[in-house]
Design a protein around this motif. Sequence first.
Motif, PDB file in Angstrom:
ATOM      1  N   GLU A 197       0.309  -1.421   0.129  1.00 37.50           N
ATOM      2  CA  GLU A 197       0.096   0.355  -0.215  1.00 37.50           C
ATOM      3  C   GLU A 197       0.742   1.157  -0.102  1.00 37.50           C
ATOM      4  O   GLU A 197       0.601   2.077  -0.860  1.00 37.50           O
ATOM      5  N   LYS A 198       2.012   1.000   0.774  1.00 38.33           N
ATOM      6  CA  LYS A 198       2.769   2.871   0.335  1.00 38.33           C
ATOM      7  C   LYS A 198       3.486   2.484  -0.881  1.00 38.33           C
ATOM      8  O   LYS A 198       3.816   4.050  -1.215  1.00 38.33           O
ATOM      9  N   THR A 199       3.557   1.663  -1.511  1.00 35.05           N
ATOM     10  CA  THR A 199       3.920   1.754  -2.986  1.00 35.05           C
ATOM     11  C   THR A 199       3.104   2.052  -3.441  1.00 35.05           C
ATOM     12  O   THR A 199       3.187   3.255  -4.259  1.00 35.05           O
ATOM     13  N   VAL A 200       2.179   1.564  -3.867  1.00 32.84           N
ATOM     14  CA  VAL A 200       0.377   2.367  -3.990  1.00 32.84           C
ATOM     15  C   VAL A 200       0.938   3.923  -3.815  1.00 32.84           C
ATOM     16  O   VAL A 200       0.119   4.610  -4.618  1.00 32.84           O
ATOM     17  N   GLU A 201       0.910   4.960  -2.505  1.00 29.26           N
ATOM     18  CA  GLU A 201       0.379   5.804  -1.996  1.00 29.26           C
ATOM     19  C   GLU A 201       1.752   6.182  -3.250  1.00 29.26           C
ATOM     20  O   GLU A 201       1.316   7.844  -4.039  1.00 29.26           O
ATOM     21  N   ASN A 202       2.856   6.242  -2.830  1.00 29.82           N
ATOM     22  CA  ASN A 202       3.597   6.689  -3.519  1.00 29.82           C
ATOM     23  C   ASN A 202       3.301   7.104  -5.431  1.00 29.82           C
ATOM     24  O   ASN A 202       4.000   7.930  -5.038  1.00 29.82           O
ATOM     25  N   HIS A 203       3.392   5.886  -5.515  1.00 33.80           N
ATOM     26  CA  HIS A 203       2.780   6.471  -6.988  1.00 33.80           C
ATOM     27  C   HIS A 203       2.115   6.989  -7.527  1.00 33.80           C
ATOM     28  O   HIS A 203       2.172   7.683  -8.287  1.00 33.80           O
ATOM     29  N   LEU A 204       1.041   6.463  -6.913  1.00 32.61           N
ATOM     30  CA  LEU A 204      -0.522   8.090  -6.923  1.00 32.61           C
ATOM     31  C   LEU A 204      -0.092   9.810  -6.973  1.00 32.61           C
ATOM     32  O   LEU A 204      -0.387  10.000  -6.918  1.00 32.61           O
ATOM     33  N   GLY A 205       0.676   9.088  -5.745  1.00 27.78           N
ATOM     34  CA  GLY A 205       1.029  10.895  -5.070  1.00 27.78           C
ATOM     35  C   GLY A 205       2.212  11.196  -6.538  1.00 27.78           C
ATOM     36  O   GLY A 205       2.317  12.568  -6.858  1.00 27.78           O
ATOM     37  N   ASN A 206       3.308  10.653  -6.675  1.00 29.87           N
ATOM     38  CA  ASN A 206       4.001  11.140  -8.253  1.00 29.87           C
ATOM     39  C   ASN A 206       3.747  11.507  -9.576  1.00 29.87           C
ATOM     40  O   ASN A 206       3.349  12.479 -10.321  1.00 29.87           O
ATOM     41  N   ALA A 207       2.137  10.386  -9.579  1.00 25.99           N
ATOM     42  CA  ALA A 207       1.179  10.767 -10.613  1.00 25.99           C
ATOM     43  C   ALA A 207       0.326  12.345 -10.579  1.00 25.99           C
ATOM     44  O   ALA A 207       0.519  13.051 -11.338  1.00 25.99           O
ATOM     45  N   LEU A 208      -0.062  12.049  -9.230  1.00 25.28           N
ATOM     46  CA  LEU A 208      -0.741  13.873  -9.469  1.00 25.28           C
ATOM     47  C   LEU A 208       0.380  14.515  -9.244  1.00 25.28           C
ATOM     48  O   LEU A 208       0.248  16.023  -9.961  1.00 25.28           O
ATOM     49  N   LYS A 209       1.189  14.619  -8.486  1.00 21.08           N
ATOM     50  CA  LYS A 209       2.576  15.648  -8.857  1.00 21.08           C
ATOM     51  C   LYS A 209       2.644  16.083  -9.618  1.00 21.08           C
ATOM     52  O   LYS A 209       2.959  17.405 -10.544  1.00 21.08           O
ATOM     53  N   LYS A 210       3.077  15.218 -11.316  1.00 21.18           N
ATOM     54  CA  LYS A 210       3.390  15.183 -12.596  1.00 21.18           C
ATOM     55  C   LYS A 210       2.217  15.312 -13.227  1.00 21.18           C
ATOM     56  O   LYS A 210       2.579  16.806 -13.982  1.00 21.18           O
ATOM     57  N   LEU A 211       0.649  15.222 -12.962  1.00 22.09           N
ATOM     58  CA  LEU A 211       0.377  15.939 -13.835  1.00 22.09           C
ATOM     59  C   LEU A 211      -0.132  17.570 -13.582  1.00 22.09           C
ATOM     60  O   LEU A 211      -0.831  18.203 -14.387  1.00 22.09           O
ATOM     61  N   ARG A 212      -0.128  17.764 -12.186  1.00 23.52           N
ATOM     62  CA  ARG A 212      -0.115  18.953 -11.658  1.00 23.52           C
ATOM     63  C   ARG A 212       0.709  20.272 -12.473  1.00 23.52           C
ATOM     64  O   ARG A 212       0.107  21.436 -13.291  1.00 23.52           O
ATOM     65  N   LEU A 213       1.814  19.384 -13.248  1.00 21.54           N
ATOM     66  CA  LEU A 213       2.471  20.805 -13.601  1.00 21.54           C
ATOM     67  C   LEU A 213       2.520  20.630 -15.231  1.00 21.54           C
ATOM     68  O   LEU A 213       2.494  21.172 -15.679  1.00 21.54           O
TER      69      LEU A 213
END
Length: 230
Positions: A197-213
């Motif tokens: 679940e921690k890996t899922v959380e990290n992937h999701l956080g990275n995805a949102l960050k990249k999409l915002r940019l």
Amino acid sequence: MEDLGFLPYFVKPRSGWRYSRSFQTLTSPDALPMSPRPYTQVSDEALARLLRQGDMRAFEEIYHRYWPRLHSLAYKRLRSREATEEIVQDVFTKLWQNREKLVIHVSLTAYLLKAAKYAVLDCQQRELVRQNYREAVQQTASAAHNGTEEAVLHNDLHLQLQAGIERLPTQCRSVFRLSRQEELSMKEIATRLDISEKTVENHLGNALKKLRLSLREFLGGIAWVIASFF
């Protein structure tokens, strides 16, 4: 409109003086050359009686007496010279056309003033209807225009978002789609992808960050729009 050809007035149009017997050319009595008025001393009651009998000179006298008052009353409410003159003309036209059925319960003054007031109200109501119609048309056109702009913006934003998602790393893209498109929980995503679940959380956080940019330039920094998509 009935041609009331008994009014022998000289009317001065832009092209110069001309002789007219048409009621449609009636204007302020003050603007007309003086002509004999045999009924100046006749009472309103007698004028009304003579008018019912079709006496043209009685009508002419009523016109001279009451044109200024009716014009003043209408102009104070309408503030339009053209509309005012049209109303006054209409009142006198109907007075002549209905002369044989003329019934005055109070006085000729009250009768004419009441007729003018009703004519003014009718004019105002017609103008209100026209104004409401114009506003409705403008609002409809504006709504259609705004709706089109919003639809275009929404479509462009969707395309930009999809392009950003496709540029994400494979695992990161899978996590984002399972979370936002299939609406799975982090635990469900972890089970399906066989990751923590921690890996899922990290992937999701990275995805949102990249999409915002990737959307920042397109959206002009409107943070609340970005947030509404995530």
